[in-house]
Design an enzyme around this catalytic site. Structure first.
Site, PDB file in Angstrom:
ATOM      1  CD  GLU A   1     -22.822 -22.929 -36.051  1.00  0.00           C
ATOM      2  OE1 GLU A   1     -22.322 -22.259 -35.136  1.00  0.00           O
ATOM      3  OE2 GLU A   1     -22.320 -23.980 -36.495  1.00  0.00           O
TER       4      GLU A   1
ATOM      5  CE  LYS B   1     -13.083 -26.921 -39.951  1.00  0.00           C
ATOM      6  NZ  LYS B   1     -13.906 -25.919 -39.319  1.00  0.00           N
TER       7      LYS B   1
HETATM    8  N1  PSU Z   1     -16.775 -26.850 -36.176  1.00  0.00           N
HETATM    9  C1  PSU Z   1     -16.499 -26.137 -37.295  1.00  0.00           C
HETATM   10  N2  PSU Z   1     -16.810 -24.824 -37.337  1.00  0.00           N
HETATM   11  C2  PSU Z   1     -17.415 -24.193 -36.273  1.00  0.00           C
HETATM   12  C3  PSU Z   1     -17.732 -24.971 -35.108  1.00  0.00           C
HETATM   13  C4  PSU Z   1     -17.391 -26.279 -35.110  1.00  0.00           C
HETATM   14  O1  PSU Z   1     -15.969 -26.695 -38.234  1.00  0.00           O
HETATM   15  O2  PSU Z   1     -17.676 -22.968 -36.352  1.00  0.00           O
HETATM   16  C5  PSU Z   1     -18.442 -24.315 -33.949  1.00  0.00           C
HETATM   17  C6  PSU Z   1     -19.924 -24.754 -33.931  1.00  0.00           C
HETATM   18  O3  PSU Z   1     -20.725 -23.658 -33.500  1.00  0.00           O
HETATM   19  C7  PSU Z   1     -19.945 -25.846 -32.876  1.00  0.00           C
HETATM   20  C8  PSU Z   1     -18.914 -25.348 -31.902  1.00  0.00           C
HETATM   21  O4  PSU Z   1     -21.202 -26.041 -32.272  1.00  0.00           O
HETATM   22  O5  PSU Z   1     -17.889 -24.785 -32.729  1.00  0.00           O
HETATM   23  C9  PSU Z   1     -18.370 -26.429 -31.001  1.00  0.00           C
HETATM   24  O6  PSU Z   1     -17.607 -25.868 -29.993  1.00  0.00           O
HETATM   25  P1  PSU Z   1     -17.257 -26.729 -28.678  1.00  0.00           P
HETATM   26  O7  PSU Z   1     -16.279 -27.774 -29.133  1.00  0.00           O
HETATM   27  O8  PSU Z   1     -16.620 -25.737 -27.753  1.00  0.00           O
HETATM   28  O9  PSU Z   1     -18.547 -27.295 -28.174  1.00  0.00           O
END
Ligand code: PSU
Ligand code: MN
Length: 306
Positions: free
Chosen positions: A28, A162
């Site tokens: 990603e 996380k």
């Molecule tokens: N969790 C992490 N690092 C990240 C992300 C999540 O520890 O960089 C990023 C990933 O790309 C994940 C996104 O798909 O955040 C999720 O965001 P949202 O909660 O807005 O869907």
């Protein structure tokens, strides 16, 4: 030609790998543009690609550049994503807008799964997936990553999620939508910075042969959707859960005070936690992604056999 192919540009390496049926691992780009500061973001992205190559697979980092869905990035693309302040964070809902209006966008886990699947890639490595946010009972904030895992046939190797999220609710949600969470050589769900969460995974797998058999069985039985392989951070980099949870609590309070929500919330929390742990979290972050890249390459190679 499939209708969606007109939106995709594969790099030379990825096109050759697809043609020759080599194992490919998708990566990603939100982590590059919104997950880590420069220059650690680009250094890490390159190290992760190298780990995959050294482990016998072909890396394909995914992003949208000027509306084109890039499967495999050039050095210039990567530098641009790592340094520009105007990169949109694209999840499922953003992807059509980014393509149609020629945006520059990094892809989240959800959007990367969609693009990888369009390109014919079925293994994807990341750091942590999105999930059910703490307080989702009130806010409804549940990452689109989870619905993508429910529907799109890509196996995702991560270090769990996380603890900015509610890990128990995240597991419940995944169970409801039939997404298996496999612990890589462990019974316990990895919690990104720490290997322990106190929560059990659905099943433990100890080798790539078993992991690949499970993934194959799911798709051959017509059970659509992803499989999560949760690979704990290597012990020597695992952070004290108390220290990291303290930072998370403070970051969450600050987000609430500043009324940060929606797609801005995850990047805001990541940045705050990095500040509060004086960069220790960054070193762990880099180590765990490389570790995931290795496992992803093993699984991609196994899935690629026959
Ligand atoms: N969790 C992490 N690092 C990240 C992300 C999540 O520890 O960089 C990023 C990933 O790309 C994940 C996104 O798909 O955040 C999720 O965001 P949202 O909660 O807005 O869907
Ligand atoms: Mn979210």
């Amino acid at each position: 030609m499939k209708m969606y192919e007109k939106y995709l540009d594969c790099s030379e390496d990825v096109a050759a790998a697809l043609k020759n049926h080599l194992p490919i691992v998708a990566l990603e780009s939100t982590i590059i543009s919104h997950g880590m500061p420069f220059p650690h973001n680009i250094d890490t992205a390159k190290q992760v690609e190298k780990t995959i190559i050294d482990s016998g697979a072909v890396p394909a980092t995914i992003a949208v550049i000027d509306g084109r869905v890039k499967i495999g990035l050039s050095d210039d693309d990567m530098k641009f994503l790592a340094t520009s302040k105007d990169i949109i964070k694209a999840s499922r809902l953003d992807l059509p807008v980014a393509a149609a209006t020629r945006m520059n966008a990094s892809t989240t886990v959800a959007a990367t799964m969609i693009c990888a699947h369009m390109a014919g890639i079925n293994v994807f490595v990341t750091g942590g997936i999105g999930g059910v946010h703490r307080g989702a009972q009130q806010t409804f904030d549940i990452s689109a990553d989870l619905q993508e895992l429910a529907h799109t046939n890509v196996a995702v190797v991560c270090a769990g999620a996380k603890a900015i999220l509610d890990l128990r609710l995240t597991m419940e949600y995944l169970e409801t939508f039939g997404v298996p969470v496999l612990g890589w050589k462990t019974d316990e769900l990895a919690a990104f910075y720490s290997s322990k969460s106190g929560i059990k995974v659905n099943y433990r797998v100890d080798d790539e042969v078993t992991a690949a058999k499970i993934i194959k069985a799911k798709w051959e039985m017509g059970i659509d959707g992803g499989v999560i392989i949760a690979n704990p951070i290597p012990q020597e980099y695992s952070m004290d859960p108390r220290e990291i949870n303290d930072a998370i609590d403070r970051a969450l309070e600050e987000a609430e005070r500043n009324k940060i929500f929606g797609k801005k919330l995850t990047p805001f929390l990541l940045e705050k936690i990095k500040e509060l742990t004086s960069g220790e979290s960054l070193e762990s972050n880099i180590a765990l992604i490389k570790n995931n890249a290795y496992v992803g390459a093993l699984i991609a190679r196994e899935l690629n056999k026959n």
